[in-house]
Design a protein around this motif. Structure first.
Motif, PDB file in Angstrom:
ATOM      1  N   GLU A  81     101.668  26.202  49.288  1.00 36.56           N
ATOM      2  CA  GLU A  81     101.615  26.511  47.867  1.00 36.56           C
ATOM      3  C   GLU A  81     101.069  25.309  47.090  1.00 36.56           C
ATOM      4  OE1 GLU A  81     105.659  27.388  47.077  1.00 36.56           O
ATOM      5  OE2 GLU A  81     105.562  29.423  47.894  1.00 36.56           O
ATOM      6  N   GLN A  82     100.537  25.574  45.904  1.00 37.83           N
ATOM      7  CA  GLN A  82     100.018  24.497  45.077  1.00 37.83           C
ATOM      8  C   GLN A  82     101.173  23.618  44.602  1.00 37.83           C
ATOM      9  OE1 GLN A  82      97.573  25.761  41.800  1.00 37.83           O
ATOM     10  NE2 GLN A  82      97.467  23.730  40.879  1.00 37.83           N
ATOM     11  N   ARG A  83     100.969  22.300  44.615  1.00 35.64           N
ATOM     12  CA  ARG A  83     101.988  21.366  44.155  1.00 35.64           C
ATOM     13  C   ARG A  83     102.050  21.367  42.629  1.00 35.64           C
ATOM     14  NH1 ARG A  83     100.842  15.924  47.467  1.00 35.64           N
ATOM     15  NH2 ARG A  83     102.988  15.403  46.914  1.00 35.64           N
ATOM     16  N   LEU A  84     103.247  21.083  42.113  1.00 31.26           N
ATOM     17  CA  LEU A  84     103.513  21.223  40.688  1.00 31.26           C
ATOM     18  C   LEU A  84     102.763  20.190  39.854  1.00 31.26           C
ATOM     19  CD1 LEU A  84     107.385  21.812  40.760  1.00 31.26           C
ATOM     20  CD2 LEU A  84     105.543  23.501  40.963  1.00 31.26           C
ATOM     21  N   ARG A  85     102.239  20.662  38.712  1.00 28.26           N
ATOM     22  CA  ARG A  85     101.664  19.808  37.664  1.00 28.26           C
ATOM     23  C   ARG A  85     100.489  18.977  38.153  1.00 28.26           C
ATOM     24  NH1 ARG A  85     107.793  18.154  35.993  1.00 28.26           N
ATOM     25  NH2 ARG A  85     108.430  20.239  35.340  1.00 28.26           N
ATOM     26  N   ARG A  86      99.764  19.506  39.134  1.00 28.44           N
ATOM     27  CA  ARG A  86      98.528  18.872  39.591  1.00 28.44           C
ATOM     28  C   ARG A  86      97.362  19.789  39.231  1.00 28.44           C
ATOM     29  NH1 ARG A  86     103.365  17.259  42.251  1.00 28.44           N
ATOM     30  NH2 ARG A  86     102.993  15.512  43.656  1.00 28.44           N
ATOM     31  N   PRO A  87      96.630  19.513  38.163  1.00 28.05           N
ATOM     32  CA  PRO A  87      95.461  20.358  37.858  1.00 28.05           C
ATOM     33  C   PRO A  87      94.446  20.292  38.996  1.00 28.05           C
ATOM     34  CG  PRO A  87      96.013  18.912  36.010  1.00 28.05           C
ATOM     35  CD  PRO A  87      96.832  18.449  37.174  1.00 28.05           C
ATOM     36  N   GLU A  88      93.901  21.439  39.336  1.00 28.65           N
ATOM     37  CA  GLU A  88      92.831  21.436  40.340  1.00 28.65           C
ATOM     38  C   GLU A  88      91.574  20.781  39.794  1.00 28.65           C
ATOM     39  OE1 GLU A  88      91.931  25.175  42.054  1.00 28.65           O
ATOM     40  OE2 GLU A  88      93.807  25.314  43.180  1.00 28.65           O
TER      41      GLU A  88
ATOM     42  N   TYR B  55      99.014  23.085  23.726  1.00 29.42           N
ATOM     43  CA  TYR B  55      99.044  23.199  25.180  1.00 29.42           C
ATOM     44  C   TYR B  55     100.356  22.612  25.706  1.00 29.42           C
ATOM     45  CZ  TYR B  55      97.718  18.263  24.946  1.00 29.42           C
ATOM     46  OH  TYR B  55      97.691  16.919  24.668  1.00 29.42           O
ATOM     47  N   GLU B  56     100.656  22.885  26.973  1.00 29.41           N
ATOM     48  CA  GLU B  56     101.822  22.330  27.643  1.00 29.41           C
ATOM     49  C   GLU B  56     101.387  21.568  28.887  1.00 29.41           C
ATOM     50  OE1 GLU B  56     105.516  25.395  26.804  1.00 29.41           O
ATOM     51  OE2 GLU B  56     104.143  25.852  28.460  1.00 29.41           O
ATOM     52  N   GLN B  57     101.896  20.355  29.049  1.00 25.63           N
ATOM     53  CA  GLN B  57     101.725  19.604  30.296  1.00 25.63           C
ATOM     54  C   GLN B  57     102.902  19.838  31.232  1.00 25.63           C
ATOM     55  OE1 GLN B  57     101.570  15.758  28.412  1.00 25.63           O
ATOM     56  NE2 GLN B  57      99.383  15.578  28.834  1.00 25.63           N
ATOM     57  N   VAL B  58     104.080  20.060  30.642  1.00 29.74           N
ATOM     58  CA  VAL B  58     105.299  20.400  31.361  1.00 29.74           C
ATOM     59  C   VAL B  58     105.862  21.647  30.691  1.00 29.74           C
ATOM     60  CG1 VAL B  58     107.607  19.639  32.046  1.00 29.74           C
ATOM     61  CG2 VAL B  58     105.733  17.978  31.914  1.00 29.74           C
ATOM     62  N   LYS B  59     106.173  22.672  31.476  1.00 29.03           N
ATOM     63  CA  LYS B  59     106.591  23.950  30.906  1.00 29.03           C
ATOM     64  C   LYS B  59     107.797  23.777  29.996  1.00 29.03           C
ATOM     65  CE  LYS B  59     105.137  28.205  30.987  1.00 29.03           C
ATOM     66  NZ  LYS B  59     103.716  28.521  30.744  1.00 29.03           N
ATOM     67  N   GLY B  60     107.685  24.294  28.773  1.00 32.65           N
ATOM     68  CA  GLY B  60     108.785  24.249  27.831  1.00 32.65           C
ATOM     69  C   GLY B  60     108.816  23.033  26.935  1.00 32.65           C
ATOM     70  N   PHE B  61     107.861  22.104  27.109  1.00 34.22           N
ATOM     71  CA  PHE B  61     107.839  20.891  26.294  1.00 34.22           C
ATOM     72  C   PHE B  61     106.624  20.875  25.388  1.00 34.22           C
ATOM     73  CE2 PHE B  61     110.733  19.779  29.634  1.00 34.22           C
ATOM     74  CZ  PHE B  61     111.648  18.930  29.037  1.00 34.22           C
TER      75      PHE B  61
ATOM     76  N   VAL C 293      93.288  10.390  37.851  1.00 34.69           N
ATOM     77  CA  VAL C 293      94.611  10.068  37.325  1.00 34.69           C
ATOM     78  C   VAL C 293      95.098  11.233  36.466  1.00 34.69           C
ATOM     79  CG1 VAL C 293      95.969   8.525  35.870  1.00 34.69           C
ATOM     80  CG2 VAL C 293      94.200   7.594  37.369  1.00 34.69           C
ATOM     81  N   GLY C 294      96.225  11.812  36.852  1.00 35.48           N
ATOM     82  CA  GLY C 294      96.844  12.883  36.085  1.00 35.48           C
ATOM     83  C   GLY C 294      98.128  12.397  35.444  1.00 35.48           C
ATOM     84  N   VAL C 295      98.406  12.868  34.224  1.00 34.02           N
ATOM     85  CA  VAL C 295      99.574  12.423  33.462  1.00 34.02           C
ATOM     86  C   VAL C 295     100.356  13.635  32.974  1.00 34.02           C
ATOM     87  CG1 VAL C 295     100.391  11.115  31.467  1.00 34.02           C
ATOM     88  CG2 VAL C 295      98.365  10.332  32.726  1.00 34.02           C
ATOM     89  N   SER C 296     101.676  13.627  33.190  1.00 31.09           N
ATOM     90  CA  SER C 296     102.564  14.650  32.646  1.00 31.09           C
ATOM     91  C   SER C 296     103.570  13.969  31.730  1.00 31.09           C
ATOM     92  CB  SER C 296     103.313  15.381  33.769  1.00 31.09           C
ATOM     93  OG  SER C 296     102.417  16.049  34.629  1.00 31.09           O
ATOM     94  N   ASN C 297     103.669  14.454  30.499  1.00 31.44           N
ATOM     95  CA  ASN C 297     104.581  13.874  29.514  1.00 31.44           C
ATOM     96  C   ASN C 297     105.498  14.972  28.971  1.00 31.44           C
ATOM     97  OD1 ASN C 297     104.836  13.522  26.256  1.00 31.44           O
ATOM     98  ND2 ASN C 297     105.262  11.612  27.337  1.00 31.44           N
ATOM     99  N   SER C 298     106.793  14.647  28.858  1.00 32.36           N
ATOM    100  CA  SER C 298     107.788  15.647  28.459  1.00 32.36           C
ATOM    101  C   SER C 298     108.218  15.446  27.013  1.00 32.36           C
ATOM    102  CB  SER C 298     108.998  15.575  29.388  1.00 32.36           C
ATOM    103  OG  SER C 298     108.634  15.812  30.724  1.00 32.36           O
ATOM    104  N   GLY C 299     107.280  15.622  26.081  1.00 29.22           N
ATOM    105  CA  GLY C 299     107.684  15.700  24.689  1.00 29.22           C
ATOM    106  C   GLY C 299     107.329  14.561  23.774  1.00 29.22           C
ATOM    107  N   GLY C 300     106.369  13.711  24.127  1.00 28.77           N
ATOM    108  CA  GLY C 300     105.902  12.724  23.177  1.00 28.77           C
ATOM    109  C   GLY C 300     106.139  11.287  23.590  1.00 28.77           C
ATOM    110  N   LEU C 301     105.879  10.371  22.679  1.00 30.53           N
ATOM    111  CA  LEU C 301     105.945   8.938  22.938  1.00 30.53           C
ATOM    112  C   LEU C 301     107.347   8.543  23.396  1.00 30.53           C
ATOM    113  CD1 LEU C 301     104.095   6.423  22.661  1.00 30.53           C
ATOM    114  CD2 LEU C 301     105.077   6.075  20.393  1.00 30.53           C
ATOM    115  N   GLY C 302     107.412   7.816  24.529  1.00 29.00           N
ATOM    116  CA  GLY C 302     108.677   7.340  25.044  1.00 29.00           C
ATOM    117  C   GLY C 302     109.430   8.314  25.922  1.00 29.00           C
ATOM    118  N   LYS C 303     108.988   9.575  25.994  1.00 28.70           N
ATOM    119  CA  LYS C 303     109.672  10.559  26.836  1.00 28.70           C
ATOM    120  C   LYS C 303     109.245  10.381  28.294  1.00 28.70           C
ATOM    121  CE  LYS C 303     111.116  12.297  22.944  1.00 28.70           C
ATOM    122  NZ  LYS C 303     110.380  11.450  21.981  1.00 28.70           N
ATOM    123  N   VAL C 304     109.918  11.094  29.202  1.00 25.66           N
ATOM    124  CA  VAL C 304     109.639  10.960  30.628  1.00 25.66           C
ATOM    125  C   VAL C 304     108.156  11.201  30.888  1.00 25.66           C
ATOM    126  CG1 VAL C 304     110.090  11.876  32.915  1.00 25.66           C
ATOM    127  CG2 VAL C 304     111.965  11.628  31.280  1.00 25.66           C
TER     128      VAL C 304
END
Length: 616
Positions: free
Chosen positions: A520-527, A595-601, A78-89
């Motif tokens: 190409e590698q798919r986005l935001r999927r850690p190997e 660290y960043e899970q989503v670039k720029g967040f 299970v991989g999780v990407s969060n854009s900036g904290g609790l309640g964000k996308v």
């Protein structure tokens, strides 16, 4: 690695100075562990060919997270990407597939957001305060839930004790986070009713690095959840689930309503109302259920404190589920009518499904299932699932289970996707592009070894999506249909070991090789994804201390930009002060890793929380 040694030393020292008590022990997966998520009926793990993980109340307490998505980070694949904290996308991917291919149910209620572009489950607002048990089905094996299910998460809310009972809880900590909860219920031999309410507020932190003001992006959530059941006769019962979630979140990076310039004064207010009514008729060898559910979501988005746009959506479902169990034979089947609507579009989908299960000599279980969907916009599709599990109990300690599954599916374009391409904002290749359905297939093969105090599992998986629909992430033309197949394949390893009643060790590792149609590698999927943890208990059953580490490596974002490789370590402790009062504390990101899970967040820095629960 830089960290505050005095804080860590004090925290660990305090925990171990109290050690001499213990909380509820966390069990190792057993061959007899019962789960419902695989085929919508109760089954022991011994009979399941699918890959399933079960989190108990003790597991949830040990991890101690507010957000369920943060809890799921510890689960295999299970991989999780969060854009900036609790309640964000927040996106939760199972085996590297998109988050909108994950089906999420709470007490049977589907938490899909019909106002979202791909009817994504609402992980942003899904908190753990009212959750007692979570079952995760990995891979495109959710035949009985929908042909597009690429993974299923089944959540059970808090259970009741006989008579009148209740609980009041509070938790406070970093970013001025405050969470309050109350539960009350009554249960006897024929009926039960349970009502819970939760209120969560957090000042949050600056969500996006591009926002140089440093302002905090806060979050509020109010959740009401009611479930009730009563027996009308010895065989017939009726149950009701009502759920209402109101949330407000601040975020960065939206567009001004007039100038269309980027602004960081952004907010979203959402209300999700869901209801489910079901009649269940149950005898010794038969079980039948007729249900109706409704999901209604409205989401208002604000830019510079002015309303920008509103998204609305509804999903109505009417369904029948039947189970017949004869000695070594079981048949599960039913039908479903689903109506999806947004303000400008509406469509129906009718589905028939059935699965046959056969067990030979209590050692070999085989399953075969089929599903037929008729979508009034995109026509018909037939999908299926095959599985087999074989137990080896002689010649080695414990029980070895060999398992394999194969399944197919499809996903019709969402109403929002097609409406966007037909609207004023699409351009280029996406303008007026008529999307067609995606199709998918996947298989896995593995082995699980169950001993008295140890569990080890290893699984190889491979799944493909053909004609995948994607929003153009570079020039934002709209939704495009890619030619060819995207692929996600890899290996999962999971282990648990309980050397004594006072110690449990656990861990998992996932290698996920994901590729787009062009290789190409798919986005935001850690190997590479891995978790390792230790839970310590004492003999008297009043105190526990838990530590777990989470590691991610080799992920990329838009444009092929590499995301950070990182490791975070969390600590938590629970102390049963009396028969009715329990205290808890935790520190997330102990070493303050950036660290960043989503670039720029941005992501959370070291965070400490304390809480208490009073049961009556």
């Amino acid at each position: 690695m830089q960290f505050n040694k005095s804080l860590v030393t004090l925290s660990v020292g305090t925990v171990f100075s109290c050690f001499g008590h213990s909380a509820e022990s966390i069990s190792t997966p057993s061959i007899e562990t019962i789960s419902v998520v695989s085929s919508r009926v109760e089954q022991p793990l011994s009979e399941m060919a699918t890959s399933v993980t079960v989190l108990t109340e003790a597991d949830l307490d040990a991890l101690g997270q507010i957000s369920l998505a943060d809890t799921l980070r510890s689960v295999t694949s299970v991989g999780v990407s969060n854009s900036g904290g609790l309640g964000k996308v927040t996106t939760v991917r199972i085996r590297g597939e998109e988050g909108f291919r994950t089906t999420v149910l709470v007490d049977g209620v589907d938490l899909a957001d019909p106002s979202a572009p791909q009817i994504t489950p609402v992980f942003d607002d899904l908190l753990t305060s009212q959750v007692q048990r979570v079952e995760i089905l990995r891979g495109p094996q959710g035949l009985l839930y929908g042909a597009d299910a690429g993974g299923v998460i089944r959540i059970t809310s808090s259970e009741l004790r006989p008579g009148t009972s209740g609980e009041i809880s509070v938790q406070m900590g970093a970013e001025n986070t405050q969470q309050y909860g109350a539960k009350v219920g009554y249960a006897n031999e024929t009926s039960h009713v349970f009502l819970s309410a939760g209120k969560t507020n957090s000042d949050g932190f600056n969500a996006q690095k591009a926002d140089e003001s440093g302002e905090e992006d806060g979050y509020e959530n109010t959740t009401l959840h009611l479930k009730a059941e009563t027996k009308l006769t010895d065989s017939l019962s009726v149950n009701l689930v009502l759920r209402d979630v109101d949330s407000q979140v601040d975020y960065d990076g939206c567009s001004d309503n007039v100038t269309f310039a980027t602004t960081h004064v952004c907010a979203s207010e959402a209300e999700q109302e869901t209801q489910r009514l079901a009649f269940v008729y149950k005898q010794e060898q038969y079980r039948q259920e007729v249900s109706y559910s409704n999901t209604d979501v409205r989401r208002d988005s604000f830019s510079n404190n002015l309303l920008g746009f509103t998204n609305e959506g509804k999903i109505k479902k009417f369904g029948y589920l039947g189970e017949m169990d004869f000695d070594n034979h079981r048949i599960v089947g039913g039908f479903e009518k689903k109506e999806e609507s947004i303000p400008t579009e509406k469509r129906d989908q009718h589905s028939l499904f059935a699965e046959y299960q056969y067990q030979y000599d209590k050692r070999w279980t085989t399953t075969a299932g089929i599903r037929h969907d008729d979508n009034d916009t995109f026509g018909t599709n037939t999908s299926y699932r095959l599985g087999s599990a074989y137990l080896i109990e002689s010649g080695l300690p414990g029980t070895l289970k060999l398992k394999a599954t194969y399944g197919t599916g499809f996903r019709a374009p969402s109403l929002f996707e097609q409406a966007y391409n037909d609207g004023d904002f699409a351009f280029g290749a996406a303008k007026d592009l008529q999307l067609t359905e995606e199709t998918s297939e996947g298989f896995d093969i593995g082995a699980e070894w169950f001993l008295d105090n140890t569990f080890v599992g290893i699984t190889y998986f491979n799944q493909k999506i053909e004609d995948e629909i994607q929003f153009d992430p570079v020039s934002f033309q709209g939704y495009l249909q890619t030619e060819g197949e995207s692929e996600s394949k890899g290996v999962e390893v999971e282990w648990h070991h309980t050397p004594s009643s006072q110690v449990k060790l656990w861990g998992n590792y996932t290698y996920n090789d994901s590729e787009t149609q062009t290789g190409e590698q798919r986005l935001r999927r850690p190997e590479h994804l891995a978790n390792v943890g230790i839970n310590l208990f004492n003999q008297s059953g009043e105190f526990s201390v838990n530590a777990n580490a989470h590691w991610e490596k080799d992920a990329i974002d838009i444009g092929g930009e590499p995301l950070d490789d990182f490791t975070t370590i969390n600590l938590s402790a629970q102390y049963q002060l009396s028969d009715t009062v329990k205290l808890n504390a935790r520190i997330d990101n102990v070493f303050n890793r950036e660290y960043e899970q989503v670039k720029g967040f941005n992501t959370a820095s070291r965070s400490a929380f304390v809480g208490a629960e009073w049961q009556f």
